[in-house]
Design an enzyme around this catalytic site. Sequence first.
Site, PDB file in Angstrom:
ATOM      1  N   HIS A 278     -69.890 -28.543  -2.184  1.00 45.14           N
ATOM      2  CA  HIS A 278     -70.888 -28.055  -1.687  1.00 45.14           C
ATOM      3  C   HIS A 278     -71.374 -26.426  -2.038  1.00 45.14           C
ATOM      4  O   HIS A 278     -72.121 -26.065  -1.425  1.00 45.14           O
ATOM      5  CB  HIS A 278     -70.979 -28.119  -0.089  1.00 45.14           C
ATOM      6  CG  HIS A 278     -71.331 -29.638   0.392  1.00 45.14           C
ATOM      7  ND1 HIS A 278     -70.135 -30.673  -0.031  1.00 45.14           N
ATOM      8  CD2 HIS A 278     -72.171 -30.319   0.982  1.00 45.14           C
ATOM      9  CE1 HIS A 278     -70.719 -31.859   0.562  1.00 45.14           C
ATOM     10  NE2 HIS A 278     -71.784 -31.764   1.128  1.00 45.14           N
TER      11      HIS A 278
ATOM     12  N   GLU B 196     -78.987 -39.737  -6.911  1.00 45.10           N
ATOM     13  CA  GLU B 196     -79.649 -38.645  -7.648  1.00 45.10           C
ATOM     14  C   GLU B 196     -80.264 -38.868  -8.822  1.00 45.10           C
ATOM     15  O   GLU B 196     -81.244 -38.468  -9.065  1.00 45.10           O
ATOM     16  CB  GLU B 196     -78.685 -37.501  -7.339  1.00 45.10           C
ATOM     17  CG  GLU B 196     -78.243 -36.665  -6.141  1.00 45.10           C
ATOM     18  CD  GLU B 196     -77.198 -37.677  -5.391  1.00 45.10           C
ATOM     19  OE1 GLU B 196     -76.704 -38.736  -5.913  1.00 45.10           O
ATOM     20  OE2 GLU B 196     -77.046 -37.426  -4.216  1.00 45.10           O
TER      21      GLU B 196
END
Lengths: 362, 325
Positions: free
Chosen positions: B129, B60
Amino acid sequence: METIADFEVQYSQFLDPEGKPSADIPALATDTEKLLDMYRLMTVTRVFDTKAINLQRTGKLGTYASCLGHEAAHVGIAAAMRPDDVLAPSYREYGAMLCRGVTMTEILLYWGGDERGSDYAGPRNDFPMCVPIATQCLHAAGAAMAFQLRGEDRCAVSINGDGGTSEGAFYEAMNIAGARKLPVVFMVVNNKWAISLPIEMQTASKTLAQKAVAAGIPGIQVDGNDIIAVRHWVERALERARNGEGACLIEAVTYRLSDHTTADDSSRYRKQEEVEAARTVEPLIRIRQYLMDLGVWDKKKETKLLNDAAAKVDAAVEKYLHTPKPDIESMFDHMYAQWPEQLEEQRQHAIRYGGTNGDSHG
Amino acid sequence: MAEVTLIDALTMAMAWELEHDPSVVVLGEDVGVNGGVFRATAGLQKKFGVDRVQDTPLAEGMIAGISIGMAAQGMRPIAEIQFMGFIYPTVDQIINHAGRMRNRTRGRLTCPMVLRAPFGGGIHAPEHHSESTEAMFAHMPGIRVVIPSSPTRAYGLLLAAIRDPDPVVFLEPKRIYRLNKQDVEDNGKALPMDVCYILREGSDITVVTWGAMTFETLKAVDQLARKGIRCEVIDLTTISPIDYETILESVQKTGRLVIVHEAARTCGVGAEIAAIVAEKGIYDLQGPIRRVTGYDVVMPLFRREMDYMPSVGKIIDVIQESLED
């Protein structure tokens, strides 16, 4: 078991520390005009560096990161680049920046606490100096991706140090550059010290060049004090990149002859004998000797060069010292293209107070 | 005009911009062939090719870093981070570079990029998440943080984010990706950022919220409406910079303020809103400012995630308490 992958790391040096050819010299080494240009810039860089340290010591410059000993690596990298390539340096590559057309005044403004020092009049697309270690490797990869997508015949070059090779960003950048065959060259200027951490404690890797292996790109090690080796191999790497053959990693081995910055005292963590030994193999000695042996350089020319360099540096320093502080509102004016009105109150507040307490903070 | 969900609207906006601006590139993990784990980029690679819609290696920080490099060299990358829980490696690049590039080069280099990420809880997702950490980005100068809460606003605001000459962190409330449909005309028209959107007008109390919580809030105020309570619901929408004007004007009218957000309470964006109303609107207030937020705990795994979040019942209770002041 069978060996399914294998690698070797090549090392290259053309000029030994005494300036004698140690290998078959490349064409570049016979082009005396190119060599003289590079030698002059290395010398100017060193004069500039010395002056900048003095400015810091006398309170006229902020903390400054010296480039002493890195002149061949830095100038060699930029000399191999084309003007429309893009450089993503870290924060001490003045030889490379000057070669690219950044001015000494701009470098002084940056370390003198003024953002205008990164608004280069020359190389408009080059990235500014980058302090967060190795993050700029990704900017170079991204720039290369932009060039590749637009089908442009341009390359990006990033420079980081030995410490930066421990950062994830360094590997991440090489990895995507390998996967996408990006036109980028990753330079590691291994000066053996990351502030106080010696290279032996930074990594168990025998070379930093071999860090390319995991990314699937070629990696070579060159003598970073030999400007012919640096420029030659960077030129080869850029040529390769332009031919669509992808990225390379080049480790240029040199030595940080200075403290990390003017805020550092390296006598706390390394032996003076080691520094003295490194001084005998520093990069200016050998190229100067080589040029003298070629008969294109002499004492008189050297004296003139040093005088000219001092004058040039003094002029840049004068310009820096006479640059007025940026406007107070400039801290706001470059934050957004479209000014959020909700920040206007803060801007007006700064303008109202800036004139009164700005000076008391120095 | 097509009836579309919030996520369809995002895909439409990206497709529009890919079609009309050759400098736009979509990149991220699984955004190409797979069309994104939530399918936000479904069909885009097929339509625009592998150069314009790129599957990247899994890193990322790298995705953010190369986006900055591309943006500084004239591209307009739209980078997808798969879940907000994986956004943290980008923070180095976003705070140190994306938000600073224009300022530190005095406008020589800029960073017109969008970092998209689904965020928030309520979909029974695995660990890491479900968090809502928008306040972290709101604290970074030079970054716009935008959260859409309807298909119409998702379309118009994503277009605005892509076209903005500066970096935008575009957080997508994934619980409402497919919760409802709206008629969204695919006409390339952007909606303004930096302003709140008023979802309900009312004179009794101001309720400020954003993202998926707009749904709980609207349900709560609809129930209260049946009792004759008229709530003004403001969708903050742009988390940074905050449109204080609209909130202050509303509080001036209602005299009461409740802030609803899914994120943990301490240093949440609600704290900033409360602070500004305390600074500039305290004499308009008829009672204390109240917050309905997630708790200052680690987001529970999904068996208890709904207990963590503000609910219709919690919101109704706090609004009613506020009205009793």
